[in-house]
Structure formats: C-alpha cells, structure tokens
Design an enzyme around this catalytic site. Structure first.
Site, PDB file in Angstrom:
ATOM      1  NE  ARG A 108      -2.862   0.725  -0.778  1.00 31.73           N
ATOM      2  CZ  ARG A 108      -3.138   0.690  -1.408  1.00 31.73           C
ATOM      3  NH1 ARG A 108      -2.834   1.668  -2.775  1.00 31.73           N
ATOM      4  NH2 ARG A 108      -4.441   0.108  -2.475  1.00 31.73           N
ATOM      5  CE  LYS A 141      -3.609  28.137  -4.974  1.00 33.74           C
ATOM      6  NZ  LYS A 141      -5.125  28.534  -6.421  1.00 33.74           N
ATOM      7  CE  LYS A 173       0.768  34.916  -4.397  1.00 35.26           C
ATOM      8  NZ  LYS A 173       0.064  33.752  -4.132  1.00 35.26           N
ATOM      9  CD  GLU A 202      -2.346  37.950  -7.149  1.00 39.77           C
ATOM     10  OE1 GLU A 202      -1.588  36.933  -7.076  1.00 39.77           O
ATOM     11  OE2 GLU A 202      -2.857  38.448  -6.314  1.00 39.77           O
ATOM     12  CG  ASP A 223      -5.138  36.067  -8.836  1.00 34.31           C
ATOM     13  OD1 ASP A 223      -5.262  34.879  -9.325  1.00 34.31           O
ATOM     14  OD2 ASP A 223      -5.210  36.934  -8.474  1.00 34.31           O
TER      15      ASP A 223
END
Length: 287
Positions: A108, A141, A173, A202, A223
């Site tokens: 596994r 992410k 940002k 951004e 963005d």
C-alpha cells in the site's frame, strides 16, 4: 520554451523520499502486519508484478529503493519502466522478488506514492500536450512535505515549474502592495534587497496595469482577469515591454486554455495540476 521560472525539478534524490517513507512506514506498521504475520512465515518467498490498470504517465519510481531498504534486503526490484514513460492498461512497470511478508507490508505504501505522483504527471501531460504553446505552470498548492515530489511529477508529465518555495523568487501579491504602500515601492524594495532574484508582480485589475508595467517586474501575473480584460492587458504589456513575461492565474482549468492559447509563450499557473488529482490506477499482483 523554458520549463521553469527558476530551476526545474528534473530529478529526485533518495533523501527527497526518505522522510515521507519513514512517516508512511510508522503510519502503516506501528506494530507490524497482524494479518500477514499470522498467515505466513518469514521463509515464504514470492514474486509480484506491478502493472497499470489505466493509461497515463508513470512517476515516483525513485521511492522503490528507499522503501525496499526498510525490508533490510529481503526484497529486490526489477524495473521495466522509468519516470516519465507513458503506460497503458496492462503495462508491466516492474517486479518485486523476495520475502512474501515484506511484499505485503510495502504494497500500500508503494502504491500510494506511485499512484499519487503518476496521477500528477498524467494530469500535467494531458494539459501540456494539448497546449504546447503555453507554459503550463504548477503552483505551491501541494500537500505539505510533497512539494518537490509533486513539482517533479509535473515536470515529468511535460509541465513547467513555477518557484519551488518562497526563497526562490519574489512574488508580490495584493497584501504585499497594500502594506508596502504602492506597486513601485514594493518592487523597488525587493530589487534593492535581492538584486539577482526574479520578481513577479500580481495584479487583479486593468487600473493597476500602468503602474505595474512602469515598475518593470520580470513576470506580470494577471489574476482572475475576464477574457476581455486579459486580451487588453496582454496587448498593452506586449506593446510596452516585450521583456516582461506574462502569466495568467485564478481557478484556471483545462477548458479555459483554448482562449489563452492564442498567445504563444505566456504562462498559465494551474493549482489544478496538483490539487485536483486522481490516483493513476496501478496494481501489485502476487504471482
């Protein structure tokens, strides 16, 4: 086309897997495998075949020797595929030989690593092969601890790597701009402190565009722009300063890339590559 903003994750070392393998081993075997150890002796030997039950790109095979080391030499691996290879239903990836108990113990853990990283590589391949004119970029992410592995999987699938971490390059940002006072001030302060590092800025509206272009970042990120505003922004940037790399972001999924693909060479960052991942269906069969 470059396949990374800073340095691409083109390879992995055993040390990149080791902490995660150690955690996985403790998680799965805190007091042994009570099922297998009740049924089989340590003398019983076996052979197992790792194979694919779906089409995709295999990735993560560097985990095999790290995981086998946990068995103290009781298993050997004979691989038939390498990371980045395309596989189909029924493709043999490799064979395990040795103690049956050890095969059952690592099954596994092995599958979890390979299915997850192969899922990312397959995801990246499907998008990047359909839109080769774009820089299909990953993001941060990723699951904690899996960052380097996930970005390696994106690269093996044909995608491009954004920054690996917060130290690689600067990314300004909205919160940074708000506290720094202005776009110009934010860019200037970072350039003063880190003159050799790339700077990405951004923006989320056309109103910010003149100041953004004037500050001359290396990369300008649009963005959550609408299609119309994206077109206006790209045309304006390309007329004003062709050295500025353009990137688009904001919940971008593959269906949104048809429109963006009209501009060759722009970057498209997609959390989708790593946070919307289906395990590639692999199986370990004892023969």
């Amino acid at each position: 086309m470059d396949r990374a903003y800073t340095k691409a994750v083109t390879s992995l070392q055993p040390s990149d897997f080791q902490p995660l393998v150690d955690l996985a081993w403790l998680e799965d075997l805190p007091a042994g495998d009570i099922t297998s150890e009740s049924l089989f002796s340590t003398d019983e030997q076996a052979k197992a075949r790792l194979f694919s039950k779906s089409n995709g790109v295999i990735c993560g095979l560097g985990v095999v020797p790290v995981l086998l080391a946990k068995t103290n030499g009781k298993l050997k691996w004979a691989g038939e595929k390498n990371d980045g290879d395309k596989i189909e239903y029924g493709t043999t990836i490799g064979f395990l030989h040795g103690e049956l108990l050890s095969i059952l113990k690592i099954e596994r853990i092995l599958l979890n690593f390979l299915q997850y990283l192969s899922g990312i590589a397959t995801n990246a391949n499907l998008v990047s092969s359909k839109f080769p004119q774009l820089m299909v970029l990953d993001t941060r992410k990723t699951l904690p601890g899996y960052r380097k592995l996930a970005k390696y999987a994106v690269y093996q699938g044909g995608g491009c790597n954004h920054r690996l971490n917060l130290s690689d390059m600067a990314m300004i940002k909205d919160n940074h701009v708000a506290k720094a006072g202005s776009i110009q001030s934010a860019v200037e302060k970072i350039r003063e402190n880190h003159p050799t590092k790339k700077i990405e800025l951004e923006i989320d509206s056309l109103e910010q565009l003149p100041s953004a272009i004037e500050s001359k970042p290396d990369i300008l990120l649009l963005d959550n722009f609408s299609d119309d505003d994206t077109k206006k922004a790209i045309e304006t940037i390309q007329k004003s300063n062709k050295r500025i790399q353009i990137e688009c972001s904001g919940g971008i999924t593959p269906d949104k890339l048809d429109y963006l693909s009209q501009w060759k060479g722009i970057g498209v960052s997609m959390g989708y590559l790593t946070h919307t991942v289906q395990f590639l269906d692999l199986s370990l069969e004892i023969l």
